[in-house]
Write a protein that holds these residues in place. Sequence first.
Motif, PDB file in Angstrom:
ATOM      1  N   ALA A  36       1.052  -1.261   0.088  1.00 16.19           N
ATOM      2  CA  ALA A  36       0.281  -0.313  -0.060  1.00 16.19           C
ATOM      3  C   ALA A  36       0.884   1.374  -0.316  1.00 16.19           C
ATOM      4  O   ALA A  36       1.002   2.854  -0.122  1.00 16.19           O
ATOM      5  CB  ALA A  36      -1.409   0.119   1.518  1.00 16.19           C
ATOM      6  N   SER A  37       1.838   0.999  -0.677  1.00 15.15           N
ATOM      7  CA  SER A  37       2.693   2.770  -0.384  1.00 15.15           C
ATOM      8  C   SER A  37       2.209   2.969  -1.119  1.00 15.15           C
ATOM      9  O   SER A  37       1.506   3.018  -2.218  1.00 15.15           O
ATOM     10  CB  SER A  37       4.762   1.942  -0.623  1.00 15.15           C
ATOM     11  N   SER A  38       2.999   4.864  -1.372  1.00 14.66           N
ATOM     12  CA  SER A  38       2.394   5.867  -2.037  1.00 14.66           C
ATOM     13  C   SER A  38       3.367   5.820  -3.798  1.00 14.66           C
ATOM     14  O   SER A  38       4.520   5.661  -3.173  1.00 14.66           O
ATOM     15  CB  SER A  38       2.197   7.019  -1.503  1.00 14.66           C
ATOM     16  N   PRO A  39       2.908   6.288  -4.524  1.00 12.27           N
ATOM     17  CA  PRO A  39       3.876   6.023  -5.925  1.00 12.27           C
ATOM     18  C   PRO A  39       4.208   7.134  -5.500  1.00 12.27           C
ATOM     19  O   PRO A  39       6.099   6.960  -6.023  1.00 12.27           O
ATOM     20  CB  PRO A  39       2.876   6.788  -6.525  1.00 12.27           C
ATOM     21  N   GLN A  40       4.881   8.209  -5.000  1.00 12.33           N
ATOM     22  CA  GLN A  40       5.716   8.993  -4.410  1.00 12.33           C
ATOM     23  C   GLN A  40       7.087   8.721  -3.571  1.00 12.33           C
ATOM     24  O   GLN A  40       8.016   8.750  -4.054  1.00 12.33           O
ATOM     25  CB  GLN A  40       5.117  10.272  -3.709  1.00 12.33           C
ATOM     26  N   LEU A  41       6.657   7.326  -2.614  1.00 14.22           N
ATOM     27  CA  LEU A  41       7.658   6.937  -1.839  1.00 14.22           C
ATOM     28  C   LEU A  41       7.949   6.020  -2.568  1.00 14.22           C
ATOM     29  O   LEU A  41       9.798   6.315  -2.779  1.00 14.22           O
ATOM     30  CB  LEU A  41       7.362   5.891  -0.745  1.00 14.22           C
ATOM     31  N   HIS A  71       8.395  -4.219  -2.550  1.00 16.70           N
ATOM     32  CA  HIS A  71       7.594  -3.271  -2.721  1.00 16.70           C
ATOM     33  C   HIS A  71       7.041  -3.782  -4.126  1.00 16.70           C
ATOM     34  O   HIS A  71       7.081  -2.603  -5.613  1.00 16.70           O
ATOM     35  CB  HIS A  71       8.002  -1.337  -2.907  1.00 16.70           C
ATOM     36  N   GLU A 428     -11.542  -1.815  -4.394  1.00 14.39           N
ATOM     37  CA  GLU A 428     -10.286  -1.194  -4.227  1.00 14.39           C
ATOM     38  C   GLU A 428      -9.996  -1.524  -2.601  1.00 14.39           C
ATOM     39  O   GLU A 428      -8.953  -1.383  -3.022  1.00 14.39           O
ATOM     40  CB  GLU A 428     -10.916   0.143  -4.104  1.00 14.39           C
ATOM     41  N   ARG A 432      -6.246  -2.415  -1.231  1.00 17.21           N
ATOM     42  CA  ARG A 432      -5.814  -1.728  -0.483  1.00 17.21           C
ATOM     43  C   ARG A 432      -5.298  -2.484   0.466  1.00 17.21           C
ATOM     44  O   ARG A 432      -4.269  -2.718   0.828  1.00 17.21           O
ATOM     45  CB  ARG A 432      -6.474  -0.832  -0.312  1.00 17.21           C
TER      46      ARG A 432
END
Length: 495
Positions: A36-41, A71, A428, A432
């Motif tokens: 569930a990591s953010s795309p930005q990370l 990831h 979704e 998640r």
Amino acid sequence: MNLDFDLQRFRRLLELSSEQVLSLYGSLGERKVTHASSPQLIADRFSGPLPAEGREPEELLARDIPFIFGHSTLNISPRFFAYVMSGGSQVGILAELLGAALNVNHAKWHLASAAAEIERAVIRWLSEFIGYRADAGGALVSGGSEANLYCLRVARDEKAPGVREDGCRSARPLTLYASTETHSCITKSVEMLGIGSRHLRKVPVDSRFRVDVRKLEEHITQDLKAGLQPFCIIGNAGTVNSGAVDDLDTLADVASRYGLWFHVDGAYGAAAAAVDPTSEMFRGLERADSVALDPHKWLQVPFEAGCALVRDWASIRRSFSYAAPYLRAKSDSAEKWDWMGHTFQLSRGFRALKVWMQFQVYGSRKLKAVIEENVSLMRRLGAEIDRAHDFERMAPVPLSIVCFRYVPAHGPSLTDDELDRLNDRLLEECERRGEFFLTGTKLNGRTALRACLINHRTTEAETLGLLAHLRTLGEELTGAPGPERGAVSRSGSAR
Ligand SMILES: Cc1ncc(COP(=O)(O)O)c(C=O)c1O
């Protein structure tokens, strides 16, 4: 400047790499399927500049590989039911290592004679496995998309040879036919071949998502009347949406009646022609002029391994054989098989090794047993859905894809639009949380939850666990007080 490490250090690096692999496989049961990591990370982690000075590989293995493993969505997990992706195999891991170690290019026989012959053997075995022709030609390619492109290229060249030199504009417009359920890579291929996607006739399907043969023939006769040049029919041997298998035998009849090439996209399903419970559906496959199939799908070979099979080698050579003077060798001879004359690629890695080792180690019998088990598990899932008060099946289950939707058993009944929204949210939420992973599709314009199983690690526990998990999520989303409500373990039993 020699880049090699000394042997002792190289041995240690191999050991460290093996430890990473063992730790990944040893923890598969506990790991989430998605992350569930953010795309930005993730983007930030890899946004660094081109390294001018290298790093110690020990440090990279210890720091970066666990991050990459952690990831990535784990299609190797037994709780992965998304898209059409297998879990690969341990033999495949070994083969990738060994193949990379040798690093041969078998574009020409004299560069890698064993690899060249292994690929020929693998083409023969794959063809035999699915009950296609013993003498079929073909090549290993990156996957199903490229296999379809390869076969359609040969089809175009055989049916409209002038196009090779003069281009498509020189001929009457070429047309080809496939059902509306056909994979998008066919459209991409048709565009790449300069035929134009407008000339790909998308023929409607029947209630079982199989091409409507009567409508297909109507399209062909209309096109002939309009002065176009029909050249190819594409049959589906396992559609990506629901696993539908077209009536291949009848399609072969139509193709032969009009003198058309008959291509079968069996990227996902053709392997099921090898096993009893499903083989009958594939009658007529053996009459195809070409077949696309994917060892990296149901044969559990790691990515990338696709295969194009074509009725005869000569037609392949007519499409792909060009030899620039620098590529000719004094030692060339007819019995030395040059792969460069049978594919678009010139540099060709040892992809065949992992397919060959897969058959050598597991044998066709075990690989068939995996397919049979997957089919039986998904039919079981289909039956559970039919019995359930809160799920509805949306398509037949010919192979190993089950399309269904959650329909809450409590509260006011929902419209189709409301059910679409609810099931989209369910997908979704499932992604998640990451306990299980499945994807959706649209069938007759409606959202379907779509579970596809082509994984040798998945058992009944995960298959029924998926349904229990979706029920829990559905009840949470609708606030329904279901009797099954509560924490559900990954194997599906209520804790
Ligand atoms: C029926 C069918 N054809 C073609 C493809 C494309 O194959 P690949 O993803 O290996 O390029 C797929 C992929 O799922 C498929 O299911």
